[in-house]
Design an enzyme around this catalytic site. Structure first.
Site, short mmCIF file in Angstrom:
data_model
loop_
_atom_site.label_atom_id
_atom_site.label_comp_id
_atom_site.label_asym_id
_atom_site.label_seq_id
_atom_site.Cartn_x
_atom_site.Cartn_y
_atom_site.Cartn_z
N ARG A 143 38.81 48.00 50.94
CA ARG A 143 40.14 47.47 51.27
C ARG A 143 41.15 48.61 51.38
NH1 ARG A 143 42.60 42.80 47.65
NH2 ARG A 143 42.97 44.55 46.25
N LYS B 86 47.42 46.44 51.64
CA LYS B 86 48.05 46.55 50.32
C LYS B 86 49.01 47.74 50.34
CE LYS B 86 46.77 45.89 45.50
NZ LYS B 86 47.68 44.79 45.24
N GLU C 95 51.03 33.17 50.46
CA GLU C 95 50.57 33.58 49.13
C GLU C 95 51.78 33.89 48.26
OE1 GLU C 95 48.52 37.31 48.80
OE2 GLU C 95 49.65 38.22 50.42
N1 PLP Z 1 47.95 39.16 47.11
C1 PLP Z 1 48.75 40.19 46.84
C2 PLP Z 1 49.99 40.34 47.63
C3 PLP Z 1 48.39 41.13 45.85
O1 PLP Z 1 49.16 42.16 45.57
C4 PLP Z 1 47.20 40.96 45.14
C5 PLP Z 1 46.78 41.91 44.13
O2 PLP Z 1 46.04 42.81 44.37
C6 PLP Z 1 46.40 39.85 45.45
C7 PLP Z 1 46.80 38.98 46.43
C8 PLP Z 1 45.11 39.65 44.75
O3 PLP Z 1 44.15 40.52 45.25
P1 PLP Z 1 42.93 40.97 44.34
O4 PLP Z 1 42.27 39.72 43.91
O5 PLP Z 1 42.07 41.77 45.24
O6 PLP Z 1 43.50 41.72 43.22
C1 COI Z 2 46.76 43.46 41.33
O1 COI Z 2 46.48 42.30 41.05
O2 COI Z 2 46.02 44.40 41.12
C2 COI Z 2 48.02 43.78 41.96
O3 COI Z 2 48.09 44.80 42.53
C3 COI Z 2 49.11 42.81 41.88
C4 COI Z 2 50.44 43.40 41.54
C5 COI Z 2 50.49 44.03 40.20
C6 COI Z 2 50.98 44.23 42.63
#
Ligand code: PLP
Ligand code: COI
Length: 339
Positions: free
Chosen positions: A80, A183, A219
């Site tokens: 990612r 991200k 989201e």
């Molecule tokens: N959506 C956003 C905007 C986020 O910052 C995060 C955190 O990483 C997620 C979703 C969840 O992603 P993940 O499950 O890969 O941590």
């Molecule tokens: C995560 O879940 O790792 C995130 O990056 C979410 C937030 C702290 C930005």
């Protein structure tokens, strides 16, 4: 570690002993470097500061009751990050460097890994940014990658206790075909003002809608959304949301548990059909939703004071895999070698 009250950690920065760095220069990535400083010295004209050439990741390491430390979905996070780099024209970090840097950062900070009983975990924050100077709007020629780690507790202080979310149509987080699926820091900057407004009014977070039609659920600022309708796990399909690795894992777990998984656009008024709803992410894990307030229309969608049984089962299975108490059928964990 002596005198550490692990249960006191919320989700926040704690200085640990070492971080790991790597720089891209003259068209190639260099060797990994270990630093004890939490400062980064950057050029004042670097593109990370001026043009938002910056991306980060978030993943966790968990110490299990068997003493093993497992990093959850290391490779997926590396891929990612590459995708985010590709999206905003930064040098892509090879997966082997990503993995080595993270393993090293966890190994070197072993004493900061929370014990199993604490319920806390080690949050790993890789960040990559344009460190080369550029005043015209162009990608930098130099990049810096840093990985630091810290013990953390729950992102929302209530943990697994359901909390409230809000919809405000006056704010967008990301544009369709923009950077919402990467991200990158700019998406978070765009979510700050509405996020603070929501916090001031007692909500955990804003639930953003698609910014074109304001019709579908996108989201939250820091997490994806899912709803449970009978035997179905339903989660938004949108080009402006981050492809959450937790959500992807929950889709697989839901399927393994015999639920039907639907990834599709979810219209706001469909919220009324869900028996349970939650936010999911690395930091948020599963944060169950008690109610969603559509503040523009004075409508409330309620899901109960306690987490529903499907959310609980998903949560327990995910946590079990991460801590090594439930079989890791899909090979999601990397066990850290401390030899
Ligand atoms: N959506 C956003 C905007 C986020 O910052 C995060 C955190 O990483 C997620 C979703 C969840 O992603 P993940 O499950 O890969 O941590
Ligand atoms: C995560 O879940 O790792 C995130 O990056 C979410 C937030 C702290 C930005």
């Amino acid at each position: 570690m002596e005198n550490i009250n692990w249960s006191e950690f919320g989700f926040g920065y704690t200085k640990t002993d070492f971080n790991v760095r790597c720089t891209y220069k003259d068209g190639k990535w260099g060797e990994l470097e270990v630093s004890e400083s939490d400062q980064v010295n950057v050029h004042m004209a670097c593109t990370g500061l001026h043009y938002g050439q910056q991306a980060f990741e978030g993943l966790k390491a968990f110490q299990g009751p068997d003493g093993n430390v497992r990093i959850f979905r290391l490779e997926e996070n590396g891929k990612r990050l590459q995708n985010s780099c590709h999206g905003i024209m930064m040098a892509e970090l090879p997966l082997d460097i990503f993995e080595k840097a993270i393993l090293k950062a966890v190994q070197l900070n072993k004493k900061w890994i929370p014990p199993y009983e604490s319920g806390a975990s080690l949050y790993i924050r890789p960040v990559l940014f344009g460190s080369g100077a550029q005043v015209g709007v162009k990608p930098a020629a130099e990049y810096t990658f840093v990985v630091f780690v810290m013990p953390v507790g729950p992102y929302f202080k209530e943990g697994f206790k359901p909390t409230d979310y809000v919809i405000y149509r006056g704010y967008d987080r990301a544009a369709p075909q923009g950077t919402g699926c990467y991200k990158v820091g700019g998406n978070y900057a765009a979510s700050l003002r509405s996020g603070e407004l929501a916090h001031d009014k007692g909500y955990s977070a804003v639930l953003f809608l698609d910014s074109k039609e304001k019709k579908y659920i996108d989201e939250c600022g820091p997490a994806n959304f899912f709803g449970i309708e009978g035997n179905k796990y339903v989660t938004p399909k949108s080009e402006s949301i981050l492809p959450s690795i937790t959500n992807k894992s929950l889709c697989q777990i839901a399927e393994d548990l015999g639920l039907t998984v639907e990834r599709r656009p979810i219209a706001v008024d469909e919220l009324a059909n869900f028996n349970e709803a939650g936010a999911c992410g690395t930091a948020a894990v599963i944060s169950p939703i008690r109610k969603i307030v559509d503040a523009d229309n004075n409508i409330e969608y309620t899901f109960g004071e306690e987490a529903g049984e499907t959310s609980l089962k998903l949560y327990e299975t995910l946590r079990g895999i991460q801590y090594g108490t439930v079989e890791d059928k899909h090979n999601w964990n990397t066990i850290v070698d401390f030899e």
